[in-house]
Design a protein around this motif. Sequence first.
Motif, short mmCIF file in Angstrom:
data_model
loop_
_atom_site.label_atom_id
_atom_site.label_comp_id
_atom_site.label_asym_id
_atom_site.label_seq_id
_atom_site.Cartn_x
_atom_site.Cartn_y
_atom_site.Cartn_z
N LEU A 1 12.04 -2.23 4.40
CA LEU A 1 12.41 -3.59 3.98
C LEU A 1 12.14 -3.72 2.49
O LEU A 1 11.28 -4.47 2.05
N GLN B 1 13.35 -5.05 -0.08
CA GLN B 1 13.35 -6.27 -0.89
C GLN B 1 12.07 -7.09 -0.69
O GLN B 1 11.80 -7.98 -1.48
N TYR B 2 11.30 -6.77 0.35
CA TYR B 2 10.10 -7.57 0.60
C TYR B 2 8.82 -6.90 0.12
O TYR B 2 7.73 -7.39 0.37
N GLU B 3 8.97 -5.76 -0.56
CA GLU B 3 7.76 -5.05 -0.99
C GLU B 3 7.01 -5.87 -2.04
O GLU B 3 7.63 -6.64 -2.75
N ILE C 1 4.63 -4.51 0.92
CA ILE C 1 4.43 -4.91 2.32
C ILE C 1 3.10 -4.37 2.83
O ILE C 1 2.73 -3.23 2.54
N ILE D 1 4.45 -9.88 3.60
CA ILE D 1 5.42 -9.44 2.58
C ILE D 1 5.12 -10.03 1.22
O ILE D 1 4.38 -10.99 1.10
N ARG D 2 5.73 -9.41 0.21
CA ARG D 2 5.58 -9.84 -1.19
C ARG D 2 4.12 -10.07 -1.53
O ARG D 2 3.75 -11.09 -2.11
N TYR E 1 2.39 -15.95 4.61
CA TYR E 1 2.73 -14.72 3.89
C TYR E 1 3.46 -13.72 4.77
O TYR E 1 3.82 -12.64 4.31
N ILE F 1 6.31 -12.02 7.43
CA ILE F 1 7.77 -11.87 7.40
C ILE F 1 8.43 -12.84 8.36
O ILE F 1 9.55 -13.30 8.13
N GLU G 1 9.40 -15.84 6.65
CA GLU G 1 10.52 -15.60 5.74
C GLU G 1 11.86 -15.59 6.49
O GLU G 1 12.86 -16.13 6.04
#
Lengths: 597, 122
Positions: free
Chosen positions: B71, B73-75, B77, B91-92, B115, B117, B120
Amino acid sequence: MYRSQVLICGGTGCTSSGSMKIADKLEEEIKKNGLADEVKVVRTGCFGLCALGPIMIVYPEGTFYSMVKIDDVPEIVEEHLLKGRVVTRLVYDETVVADQIKSLNKTNVYKKQKRVALRNCGVINPENIEEYIAVDGYQALYKVLKEMTPDDVVKVILDSGLRGRGGGGFPTGRKWQLAKDLVKDADQKYVCCNADEGDPGAFMDRSVLEGDPHVLIEAMAIAGYAIGATQGYVYVRAEYPIAVNRLQIAIDQAREVGLLGKNIFDSGFDFDLDIRLGAGAFVCGEETALMASIEGNRGEPRPRPPFPAEKGLNGKPTVPNNVETYANIPQIILKGADWFTSMGTEKSKGTKVFALGGKINNTGLVEVPMGTTLREVVYEIGGGIPNGKQFKAAQTGGPSGGCIPAEHLDIPIDYDNLIAIGSMMGSGGLIVMDEDNCMVVIAKFFLEFTVDESCGKCTPCRIGTKRLYEMLEKITSGNATLEDIDKLEKLCYYIKNNSLCGLGQTAPNPVLSTLRYFKDEYIAHVQDKKCPAGVCTDLLQYTIIADKCKGCTACARVCPVGAISGTVKEPHVIDTAKCIKCGACMSKCKFGAIIKG
Amino acid sequence: MKTLEELMAIRNKMQSQVNLRAEDATVRVVVGMATCGIAAGARPVLTAFSDGIQEKGLKDVMVTQTGCIGLCQYEPIVEVIEPGKEKVTYIRMTAEKAAEVIEQHLIGGDVVAKYTISTELK
């Protein structure tokens, strides 16, 4: 703080395979990749799986890398330490299950082990006293000095059932009690550590000294308090340079922080420790010879009584104990006698460290609870016999011990069981033999050692062992008679009953035990002039099978003494009188026409 | 060294370091450290978790890395895996959020939902 630690084995075995160079390279690569603040390299003691060295374990995952080469290091750093991708080809394959890395503790080698004496080996950095303290080090000494009397200490050790791990199996608590009480108002007493470890193939004590030297210091101080001694000596064989070095570093560090010296922990108890180096004499592992050597004399035993507890080093009451015995002491103090008695058998409590060697897959160091069977040690922990060969016998106790044949594989290992079948625990060397070993040659090998090491003071040993060796030579060269076997046995008992010290008293054991279980091999050597295992060259004959021989002359051309004759394309013949049994012809023959027997 | 206090002070200072070498961990905190993770700043997150659990003396928590979780785009993680419980994917992550997760989730036992996923993807 470090997020990851890489432990590298710095025992003698792995060091001689270059593990310290690997450690240096690792630090270099870690720095190069900017990980120096995150990953720490720790040089530890022996993990025990010596057959797979050099060994590297990455924590916190516990990934066990084996047979690491210096060229593998950049890959390990880049892939594993930086990116978290385990380098599976280097991982000890027993820990790789499907795509998961299994814990080392669940592998066949480790799951039946119970590491008590070896608790810290391979876990801590032996050259850093703070790491020893981190694993509860020196707390036992504190407890003893502040909360216990010497009588209390002796009682705990007595209740624990700890017996001497040097091989004799004498109750340690009793030894301490005698040293404490026998001589009233002694002006000086001593604590000695026997780190001579002379048995060929044994390295249990070496690993403790190299991997956890502080446990010895703490235990000897505790012993000193118990018996009333203020000075200790560790007698280490000079052939252990790494062990001597690490022990000295440990002693210096302990002195620096006041854990050795005057008024330890403000208790009024003084204790100091010095190293004394051996000089290559097996007999100096015998307690009275050891003390003679420390005094500066030639290592020779003396008659007992008086025992060292009454009159030992410099004529003063002394407690001599083995390294492994001491290694158990701090934990017994902290965890109590009941904890120790919960392991082992009725009369042999605790665990024992064994050095597995010979014809076995997982050579190395293992520690198992007393009562574990020989079968479990050889086949489960040891990984069985390599090359599909058959187990023949296991030798315990080195030159003082005996062999255990297949019929006794299920014997629970403990002091008394082993003596009952004609062997002894010894210091822990366990050499495995397979169908290709000749038991007479094994007995001869040990006698060769004992003859060399006999100090010469008493006649039964000095002359007796030599005669035993000569008789075994006669047998293996095909020159003996059946009467010689009887004479051999009688001489064995004579030497056993009349020698001054343990060296002589136990030297005949390998002969007696091989006679007991493998008499047919002796008889084959004597009556049939044959060596069933195919080892004794004097009794071997190389023969060319005429039907298979193509007359290619390859064997004749490779024979160094011209013992093979024959015309081209005709079967060749070996002249047995000229043949020196080198085996070159058999290796050269492409038709399997040459046999040995 | 004369007192038990001095002995224990050294012990406590060094314990977390040596504990890293035990294999008693039941809770695993896994930080994605593939190229995308590292590029997004996973290293400080990894160190923050590792330092944090050592400082707090959380003996049964192990912090390790892993490769690409998939995943990108969510790093960065971070996954928290506890036996018997569903895996939690944060994530993020940043070093600051790491401190919160340690306090609230690892010590307190409450997942920091904001925080994760699942929040999100809702």
